[in-house]
Design an enzyme around this catalytic site. Structure first.
Site, PDB file in Angstrom:
ATOM      1  N   CYS A  33       0.648  -1.088   0.482  1.00 55.68           N
ATOM      2  CA  CYS A  33       0.014  -0.262  -0.180  1.00 55.68           C
ATOM      3  C   CYS A  33       0.796   1.266   0.041  1.00 55.68           C
ATOM      4  O   CYS A  33       2.460   1.107  -0.284  1.00 55.68           O
ATOM      5  CB  CYS A  33      -1.085   0.041   1.033  1.00 55.68           C
ATOM      6  SG  CYS A  33      -0.093  -0.039   2.946  1.00 55.68           S
ATOM      7  N   ARG A  39      -3.258  -0.358   4.640  1.00 52.51           N
ATOM      8  CA  ARG A  39      -4.047  -1.430   4.538  1.00 52.51           C
ATOM      9  C   ARG A  39      -3.345  -3.063   4.645  1.00 52.51           C
ATOM     10  O   ARG A  39      -3.981  -4.264   4.453  1.00 52.51           O
ATOM     11  CB  ARG A  39      -4.684  -1.161   3.049  1.00 52.51           C
ATOM     12  CG  ARG A  39      -5.374  -0.386   3.510  1.00 52.51           C
ATOM     13  CD  ARG A  39      -6.264   0.901   1.326  1.00 52.51           C
ATOM     14  NE  ARG A  39      -4.890   1.857   1.886  1.00 52.51           N
ATOM     15  CZ  ARG A  39      -5.052   2.508   0.715  1.00 52.51           C
ATOM     16  NH1 ARG A  39      -5.315   2.510  -0.346  1.00 52.51           N
ATOM     17  NH2 ARG A  39      -4.096   3.507   0.449  1.00 52.51           N
ATOM     18  N   ASP A 145     -11.910 -25.020  -8.566  1.00 53.51           N
ATOM     19  CA  ASP A 145     -10.458 -25.703  -7.699  1.00 53.51           C
ATOM     20  C   ASP A 145      -9.718 -26.345  -8.699  1.00 53.51           C
ATOM     21  O   ASP A 145      -8.380 -26.329  -8.603  1.00 53.51           O
ATOM     22  CB  ASP A 145     -11.218 -26.306  -6.622  1.00 53.51           C
ATOM     23  CG  ASP A 145     -12.170 -25.882  -5.826  1.00 53.51           C
ATOM     24  OD1 ASP A 145     -12.235 -24.732  -5.468  1.00 53.51           O
ATOM     25  OD2 ASP A 145     -12.059 -26.356  -4.544  1.00 53.51           O
TER      26      ASP A 145
END
Length: 218
Positions: A33, A39, A145
């Site tokens: 960030c 963050r 997946d």
């Protein structure tokens, strides 16, 4: 910087860059960030806790880091509320983003398109490993997946390479420069409510990162 610009042919890697890539063994995730006190350390500490059993190394840095400063109080509280270790969150100290950190990472999670673009400017040949965390969440959610497992299996047994291949499979679906929805709001010097909003924007990305990493490594 648009996606078309970022996907132009990059300059050849230097000898040092090739060496750093060759030395990668442990799977690594880097969050980025601006100041590295809200963050990115929130994402870092939560992911570290959630992925600890897989031996993944998670770190963070800032493009304009407030070097040496700890996470803000609100960020620490939000991180621990999402499972981060309180001591880990309290021990965080901000640091600058430098290219070796990017070269070592199998996945770079930027908090905004601006951070993503700055990371790509430092290491343009690693563009397929750099996404905003909200962009990653959106793209990964579109993959089942089996697709992620197959991408990891094609890389062989080494954990870092398995994660790297899974990440490039996710990033390959990226088209265009993105939108405001790819950015996590910066809560620094703002209200607790904005901190909550910012953390909520991170949540889907944190969940999808854990999902992809577990599919690739577990």
């Amino acid at each position: 910087m648009g996606e078309e610009q970022r996907r132009e042919p990059a300059q050849p890697m230097t000898r040092r860059e090739r060496r750093l890539l060759a030395e990668r063994g442990v799977p690594r995730i880097l969050t980025v960030c601006t100041g590295n006190i809200c963050r990115s350390p929130l994402a870092e500490t939560v992911l570290r806790a959630r992925l600890r059993d897989l031996g993944v190394e998670v770190s963070s840095a800032g493009t304009h880091a407030v070097v040496g400063h700890e996470m803000t109080r609100q960020a620490q509280e939000l991180a621990t509320g999402r499972g981060a270790d309180a001591g880990d969150a309290a021990a965080h100290r901000a640091r600058f983003l430098v290219d070796p950190l990017l070269l070592e990472a199998d996945l770079v999670l930027a908090m905004s398109r601006e951070h993503r673009d700055e990371a790509v400017l430092l290491t343009p040949h690693r563009v397929h490993h750099v996404l905003t965390i909200r962009q990653f969440a959106r793209l990964a959610a579109e993959l089942d997946d089996d697709t992620i497992r197959s991408a990891a299996d094609a890389a062989g047994p080494l954990a870092a390479q398995r994660l790297s291949h899974a990440v490039t499979t996710v990033s390959a679906r990226s088209l265009g420069a993105g939108s405001d929805d790819d950015d996590v709001i910066d809560p620094y010097h703002r209200s607790d409510a904005v901190y909550e909003e910012s953390a909520a924007q991170l949540d889907p990305g944190l969940a999808q990162v854990e999902r992809v990493v577990r599919l690739a490594l577990a």
